[in-house]
Scaffold this active site. Sequence first.
Site, PDB file in Angstrom:
ATOM      1  NE  ARG A  71      54.277  51.086   8.787  1.00 51.35           N
ATOM      2  CZ  ARG A  71      54.190  50.887   7.469  1.00 51.35           C
ATOM      3  NH1 ARG A  71      55.167  51.325   6.697  1.00 51.35           N
ATOM      4  NH2 ARG A  71      53.177  50.278   6.952  1.00 51.35           N
ATOM      5  CE  LYS A 104      61.055  53.578   5.577  1.00 59.77           C
ATOM      6  NZ  LYS A 104      59.715  53.031   5.880  1.00 59.77           N
ATOM      7  CB  VAL A 163      62.252  47.355  -5.260  1.00 63.15           C
ATOM      8  CG1 VAL A 163      63.586  48.013  -4.940  1.00 63.15           C
ATOM      9  CG2 VAL A 163      62.447  46.331  -6.380  1.00 63.15           C
ATOM     10  CG  HIS A 164      56.916  47.364  -2.394  1.00 61.88           C
ATOM     11  ND1 HIS A 164      57.891  47.928  -1.609  1.00 61.88           N
ATOM     12  CD2 HIS A 164      55.765  48.000  -2.083  1.00 61.88           C
ATOM     13  CE1 HIS A 164      57.359  48.849  -0.838  1.00 61.88           C
ATOM     14  NE2 HIS A 164      56.068  48.928  -1.108  1.00 61.88           N
ATOM     15  NE  ARG A 193      60.181  45.116  17.694  1.00 61.33           N
ATOM     16  CZ  ARG A 193      60.659  45.748  16.649  1.00 61.33           C
ATOM     17  NH1 ARG A 193      61.651  45.196  15.957  1.00 61.33           N
ATOM     18  NH2 ARG A 193      60.192  46.923  16.291  1.00 61.33           N
ATOM     19  CD  GLU A 253      63.491  46.508  13.104  1.00 62.30           C
ATOM     20  OE1 GLU A 253      62.988  46.406  14.247  1.00 62.30           O
ATOM     21  OE2 GLU A 253      63.214  47.443  12.326  1.00 62.30           O
ATOM     22  CE1 TYR A 262      57.517  48.506   8.233  1.00 62.57           C
ATOM     23  CE2 TYR A 262      55.865  47.971   9.890  1.00 62.57           C
ATOM     24  CZ  TYR A 262      56.978  48.671   9.495  1.00 62.57           C
ATOM     25  OH  TYR A 262      57.572  49.542  10.382  1.00 62.57           O
ATOM     26  CE  LYS A 267      52.645  43.739  -0.612  1.00 63.13           C
ATOM     27  NZ  LYS A 267      53.922  43.226  -0.081  1.00 63.13           N
ATOM     28  CG  ASP A 299      56.259  42.377  -2.371  1.00 67.08           C
ATOM     29  OD1 ASP A 299      55.629  41.309  -2.546  1.00 67.08           O
ATOM     30  OD2 ASP A 299      56.137  43.072  -1.346  1.00 67.08           O
TER      31      ASP A 299
END
Length: 429
Positions: A353, A376, A110-111, A237, A306, A168, A138, A136
Amino acid sequence: MWQLEGAKCSFLFCLGISIIICSVIYLRASIPPPTAPKPPDPSCCRPFSTECKAVLPGTEIGFEWVRRDCQMDILNSHLQCSNLTKELHFITRPLSREEEDYPLAFIMTVHKELEVFVRLLRAIYMPQNVYCIHVDAKAPWEYQEAIRKLVSCFQNTFLSSRSETVTYAGFSRLQADVNCMRDLAKSKIGWRKVVNLCGQDFPVKSNLELVQYMQSKKWRDRNMTPGVKQPVSMRHRTELQHMEITGSHVVLKGMGMKKGPPPHNLQVYFGTAYYALTRAFVDFVLKSPIAQDLLEWSKDTFSPDEHYWVTLNHIKEAPGSHINGDWEGDIRAIKWKDQEGKTHNGCKGHYVRDICIYGIEDLPWIIETNSMFANKFERDTFPQVLDCLEQWHRNKVLSHSTVPIDPSWLLATQSNSSSSSYFNSSAGA
């Protein structure tokens, strides 16, 4: 004469002392002692949206659900832990022997949005489980302190021993999960499977349903890592080198520098970042040279979470591996934009996104999927979605209970006191 003067001095001294003592007593009596702040008045809670009637029992015959839950300022609250957890409506006893005998582990990364975190934690919290919270690095100081204060109230909940500055689609996101796995591997709680969550998730299944699903014939000894062989469209990727701009985003190195092949001739898979893993598989992740080499190789890839879990789960030697697995395992209910009209009827909130941030009209679809979790949610944009889903979920959790229900576990009550509702009758027990 001197004796008279001495007596006079003694009298004045005693008089002064008496005045001081009386003054202190008076001041203590006149100043009220400090008291703990009162919990929020339920009448100030945001009422349920009328759209909630479709998912909350009893509303179709005239009853109304009245919310008892109003979020408090955890950081500045002076409540003791026993009162704090009670006012926040945490469930404090195992609800069945079946759940008690199959403890789960959760990793929560979490952040932001403290209220959403609190609601997520209390929705999945059971005293027999264990929870590792990665905050996080930050995140704002106040946010971190509030979580630290809440987490300290539970013996089975702790902060990750190492905090990453999460980017991210960066390796730091994968590293955060691995950090919690190292901590969970040392836990004295005999957890059976671990599930990872982010701060914008919310459960659809109850804890009992999660336990039963994970013990079903198909998944009893298997890991859930939905995914397939890496499509051509996703190869960039892992074939090109990437680097993190710490805490911001991921970019290509140079003009597109090529990476070497994956270690141990591994076939790379592509899937979700979410999983349900056996404890033996977690030990494999932490100790196997194959897993460690793949982790190192993944450091300069794009969104490595992923491909990492699903690739390892297709290795025959990995405990609980599912080498013939596909997009199996109802881990998350997600409305992807490119799946509109195929797997869902469109996003009733808005896309970020290419993932739907749920609106209130998405609730029936979320519930019908019966996935483990949904993603979400945003509090500020569509706050009443979580209000409804949380109450629906808590109703289901308590309806499965085999122990008397503590009134503090109720998030809402029905307004008609003559109702034969299970929850009203249980609250009076």
